[in-house]
Structures are given as C-alpha cells and as structure tokens.
Design a protein around this motif. Structure first.
Motif, PDB file in Angstrom:
ATOM      1  N   ILE A 135       0.863  -1.184   0.000  1.00 16.91           N
ATOM      2  CA  ILE A 135       0.000   0.000   0.000  1.00 16.91           C
ATOM      3  C   ILE A 135       0.898   1.233   0.000  1.00 16.91           C
ATOM      4  CG2 ILE A 135      -0.218   0.149   2.523  1.00 16.91           C
ATOM      5  CD1 ILE A 135      -3.291   0.812   1.924  1.00 16.91           C
ATOM      6  N   ALA A 136       0.399   2.320  -0.576  1.00 19.34           N
ATOM      7  CA  ALA A 136       1.172   3.558  -0.675  1.00 19.34           C
ATOM      8  C   ALA A 136       0.744   4.557   0.397  1.00 19.34           C
ATOM      9  CB  ALA A 136       1.000   4.181  -2.054  1.00 19.34           C
ATOM     10  N   VAL A 137       1.732   5.274   0.919  1.00 17.33           N
ATOM     11  CA  VAL A 137       1.516   6.323   1.916  1.00 17.33           C
ATOM     12  C   VAL A 137       2.474   7.463   1.593  1.00 17.33           C
ATOM     13  CG1 VAL A 137       1.632   6.906   4.386  1.00 17.33           C
ATOM     14  CG2 VAL A 137       0.927   4.614   3.701  1.00 17.33           C
ATOM     15  N   ARG A 138       2.013   8.683   1.738  1.00 20.79           N
ATOM     16  CA  ARG A 138       2.938   9.814   1.628  1.00 20.79           C
ATOM     17  C   ARG A 138       3.768   9.821   2.911  1.00 20.79           C
ATOM     18  NH1 ARG A 138       2.512  13.532  -2.326  1.00 20.79           N
ATOM     19  NH2 ARG A 138       0.655  13.446  -3.633  1.00 20.79           N
ATOM     20  N   PRO A 195      -5.420  -5.022  -7.142  1.00 19.35           N
ATOM     21  CA  PRO A 195      -6.061  -4.224  -6.091  1.00 19.35           C
ATOM     22  C   PRO A 195      -6.890  -5.102  -5.165  1.00 19.35           C
ATOM     23  CG  PRO A 195      -6.555  -3.343  -8.282  1.00 19.35           C
ATOM     24  CD  PRO A 195      -5.864  -4.659  -8.471  1.00 19.35           C
ATOM     25  N   VAL A 196      -6.927  -4.722  -3.901  1.00 22.15           N
ATOM     26  CA  VAL A 196      -7.798  -5.385  -2.926  1.00 22.15           C
ATOM     27  C   VAL A 196      -8.531  -4.285  -2.161  1.00 22.15           C
ATOM     28  CG1 VAL A 196      -5.945  -5.649  -1.226  1.00 22.15           C
ATOM     29  CG2 VAL A 196      -7.959  -7.071  -1.054  1.00 22.15           C
ATOM     30  N   THR A 197      -9.857  -4.279  -2.292  1.00 24.59           N
ATOM     31  CA  THR A 197     -10.637  -3.214  -1.666  1.00 24.59           C
ATOM     32  C   THR A 197     -11.758  -3.753  -0.790  1.00 24.59           C
ATOM     33  OG1 THR A 197     -11.987  -3.049  -3.659  1.00 24.59           O
ATOM     34  CG2 THR A 197     -10.113  -1.534  -3.480  1.00 24.59           C
ATOM     35  N   SER A 198     -11.637  -5.021  -0.427  1.00 28.02           N
ATOM     36  CA  SER A 198     -12.609  -5.611   0.486  1.00 28.02           C
ATOM     37  C   SER A 198     -11.953  -6.825   1.131  1.00 28.02           C
ATOM     38  CB  SER A 198     -13.885  -6.021  -0.254  1.00 28.02           C
ATOM     39  OG  SER A 198     -13.593  -7.049  -1.180  1.00 28.02           O
ATOM     40  N   GLY A 199     -12.640  -7.377   2.082  1.00 27.72           N
ATOM     41  CA  GLY A 199     -12.135  -8.575   2.747  1.00 27.72           C
ATOM     42  C   GLY A 199     -12.530  -8.571   4.208  1.00 27.72           C
ATOM     43  N   ALA A 200     -12.184  -9.635   4.860  1.00 26.79           N
ATOM     44  CA  ALA A 200     -12.516  -9.795   6.278  1.00 26.79           C
ATOM     45  C   ALA A 200     -11.774  -8.768   7.129  1.00 26.79           C
ATOM     46  CB  ALA A 200     -12.156 -11.208   6.731  1.00 26.79           C
ATOM     47  N   ILE A 201     -12.251  -8.624   8.361  1.00 27.97           N
ATOM     48  CA  ILE A 201     -11.618  -7.784   9.379  1.00 27.97           C
ATOM     49  C   ILE A 201     -11.225  -8.703  10.526  1.00 27.97           C
ATOM     50  CG2 ILE A 201     -11.995  -5.941  11.070  1.00 27.97           C
ATOM     51  CD1 ILE A 201     -14.129  -4.829   9.109  1.00 27.97           C
ATOM     52  N   TYR A 203      -3.217   4.691   0.260  1.00 29.18           N
ATOM     53  CA  TYR A 203      -3.824   4.579  -1.068  1.00 29.18           C
ATOM     54  C   TYR A 203      -3.399   3.287  -1.759  1.00 29.18           C
ATOM     55  CZ  TYR A 203      -5.478   5.725  -5.697  1.00 29.18           C
ATOM     56  OH  TYR A 203      -6.143   5.695  -6.887  1.00 29.18           O
ATOM     57  N   GLY A 204      -4.369   2.646  -2.374  1.00 28.20           N
ATOM     58  CA  GLY A 204      -4.110   1.537  -3.284  1.00 28.20           C
ATOM     59  C   GLY A 204      -3.691   0.235  -2.639  1.00 28.20           C
ATOM     60  N   PRO A 205      -4.467  -0.314  -1.692  1.00 29.10           N
ATOM     61  CA  PRO A 205      -4.101  -1.616  -1.131  1.00 29.10           C
ATOM     62  C   PRO A 205      -3.999  -2.663  -2.239  1.00 29.10           C
ATOM     63  CG  PRO A 205      -6.349  -1.007  -0.494  1.00 29.10           C
ATOM     64  CD  PRO A 205      -5.766   0.160  -1.217  1.00 29.10           C
ATOM     65  N   THR A 206      -2.923  -3.451  -2.188  1.00 21.85           N
ATOM     66  CA  THR A 206      -2.612  -4.354  -3.287  1.00 21.85           C
ATOM     67  C   THR A 206      -2.249  -5.750  -2.797  1.00 21.85           C
ATOM     68  OG1 THR A 206      -1.754  -2.462  -4.532  1.00 21.85           O
ATOM     69  CG2 THR A 206      -1.093  -4.651  -5.295  1.00 21.85           C
ATOM     70  N   ARG A 207      -2.846  -6.746  -3.445  1.00 24.50           N
ATOM     71  CA  ARG A 207      -2.469  -8.151  -3.211  1.00 24.50           C
ATOM     72  C   ARG A 207      -1.161  -8.394  -3.930  1.00 24.50           C
ATOM     73  NH1 ARG A 207      -7.257 -12.267  -2.838  1.00 24.50           N
ATOM     74  NH2 ARG A 207      -5.462 -13.595  -2.518  1.00 24.50           N
ATOM     75  N   ILE A 208      -0.255  -9.102  -3.270  1.00 26.21           N
ATOM     76  CA  ILE A 208       1.008  -9.441  -3.928  1.00 26.21           C
ATOM     77  C   ILE A 208       1.260 -10.946  -3.869  1.00 26.21           C
ATOM     78  CG2 ILE A 208       2.052  -7.169  -3.587  1.00 26.21           C
ATOM     79  CD1 ILE A 208       3.541  -8.367  -1.151  1.00 26.21           C
ATOM     80  N   ASP A 209       0.197 -11.719  -3.657  1.00 20.77           N
ATOM     81  CA  ASP A 209       0.347 -13.172  -3.527  1.00 20.77           C
ATOM     82  C   ASP A 209      -0.063 -13.938  -4.778  1.00 20.77           C
ATOM     83  OD1 ASP A 209      -2.314 -12.432  -3.109  1.00 20.77           O
ATOM     84  OD2 ASP A 209      -2.702 -14.053  -1.709  1.00 20.77           O
ATOM     85  N   GLY A 210      -0.412 -13.239  -5.837  1.00 23.24           N
ATOM     86  CA  GLY A 210      -0.815 -13.909  -7.067  1.00 23.24           C
ATOM     87  C   GLY A 210       0.243 -13.783  -8.147  1.00 23.24           C
TER      88      GLY A 210
END
Length: 179
Positions: free
Chosen positions: A59-62, A145-151, A133-140
């Motif tokens: 994920i990106a952060v300033r 992009p990943v914008t949902s999922g469990a908590i 900004y931009g949460p990303t899966r890196i396991d495939g």
C-alpha cells in the motif's frame, strides 16, 4: 483500552502491549505458514496506535524518512513522497502515524478506519493520523487491487478491551475526513 495482564513471551515490564485491526484480509490466517493473514494492519500497540503494517500486501503512503534513523524509519507526512510499504523479506512494511493522538494507558481510545475504493484513512480519537492509497495483493501471479475482505481484531499476549465495534457501508468519504 489496555488491561493490566500480559502473557509470555510478551510479559516483560518494558514490552509494549500489542494488538491491531487487520483489514482487507485476503488470505486465511496461518496460510503459507504466516502468523497473520495477508492484510493491511492499523496497528494498535502502546505508543503506536494508528501505524501501518502492510502484512504480506502493499500500500502507498505519503511519507518521509525519520532523520537519523538506521535502518530507515518512515513517518506519515502529507507533504512527503508516495512510498510503497510491504512486509516482505528485508522490509518491515511499517509506516509510523503522525501525529500521535493516543490517550494514556487505562483510558479508552477511539480508533476509526475509513476505506472506500483505493482510499484508506486511519483515525485515532477523531484525528486523521494516516492516509493510505491503493491496497494491493502481492500473492498472485501479478499484483492486484484489494478493496474488500474480512476484518480481524488482533491480540498479541496482552489484555485489551474493545467496545462499541461498528461496521457500516459508505458511498463517500465522510466530510470531516476528506483531504
């Protein structure tokens, strides 16, 4: 808020009480022999509430490098450069929140997470402490992009109390948290 009890191996008097809110979880806990599921973590640790850990994701952060830190520590700074964080071999995946808005031990903290599409916001006691900004899966085969999922509410060897946990759908970033 934090309780008083601690358990081994994190029971030393100087060891911080540690917990977290893992979101956009996109792998099962324990998969790939990982302790924590692939996700984005809003850290809930004494003195560090609001930090980021990109747990087997990106994920990106300033952010800017904390002067004099070795190895380099990154601190959230809205005027900083977009920096990608990922907790993979050789990288901590951590970005330190700014400002510190945590209340003293024994007091209730309010931790909020706002996510909509690629935007995520960590909020501690009503104050934005990080925009991501931009949460990303890196396991495939390719990053996605990943914008949902469990908590997952995490606890690591210390007593912690949660109350009034709420989840709700939104169609826009709330006005008070817009950049």
């Amino acid at each position: 808020k934090w309780g008083e009890k601690k358990w081994p191996p994190r029971d030393a008097p100087t060891t911080k009480r540690d917990s977290g809110l893992l979101y956009h979880v996109h792998a099962a806990p324990g998969a790939e022999n990982r302790t924590w599921a692939r996700s984005i973590e809003l850290q809930i640790q004494e003195g560090d509430v609001g930090d980021l850990y990109a747990v087997g994701s990106a994920i990106a952060v300033r952010a800017k490098v904390r002067p004099g830190s070795q190895p380099a520590e990154y601190v959230y700074d809205p005027s900083g450069t977009w920096t990608y964080f990922s907790q993979i071999a050789g990288q901590t995946g951590r970005c330190i929140k700014q400002p510190d808005n945590e209340l003293p031990h024994g007091q209730w903290n309010t931790v909020e997470l706002v996510c909509l599409g690629p935007d995520c916001i960590h909020i501690v006691n009503g104050k934005v402490v990080m925009r991501l900004y931009g949460p990303t899966r890196i396991d495939g085969a390719a990053p996605a992009p990943v914008t949902s999922g469990a908590i997952i509410l995490q606890s690591e060897g210390a007593e912690i109390f949660y109350r009034d946990v709420m989840v709700r759908s939104i169609t826009a970033i709330p006005q008070e948290y817009r950049a």
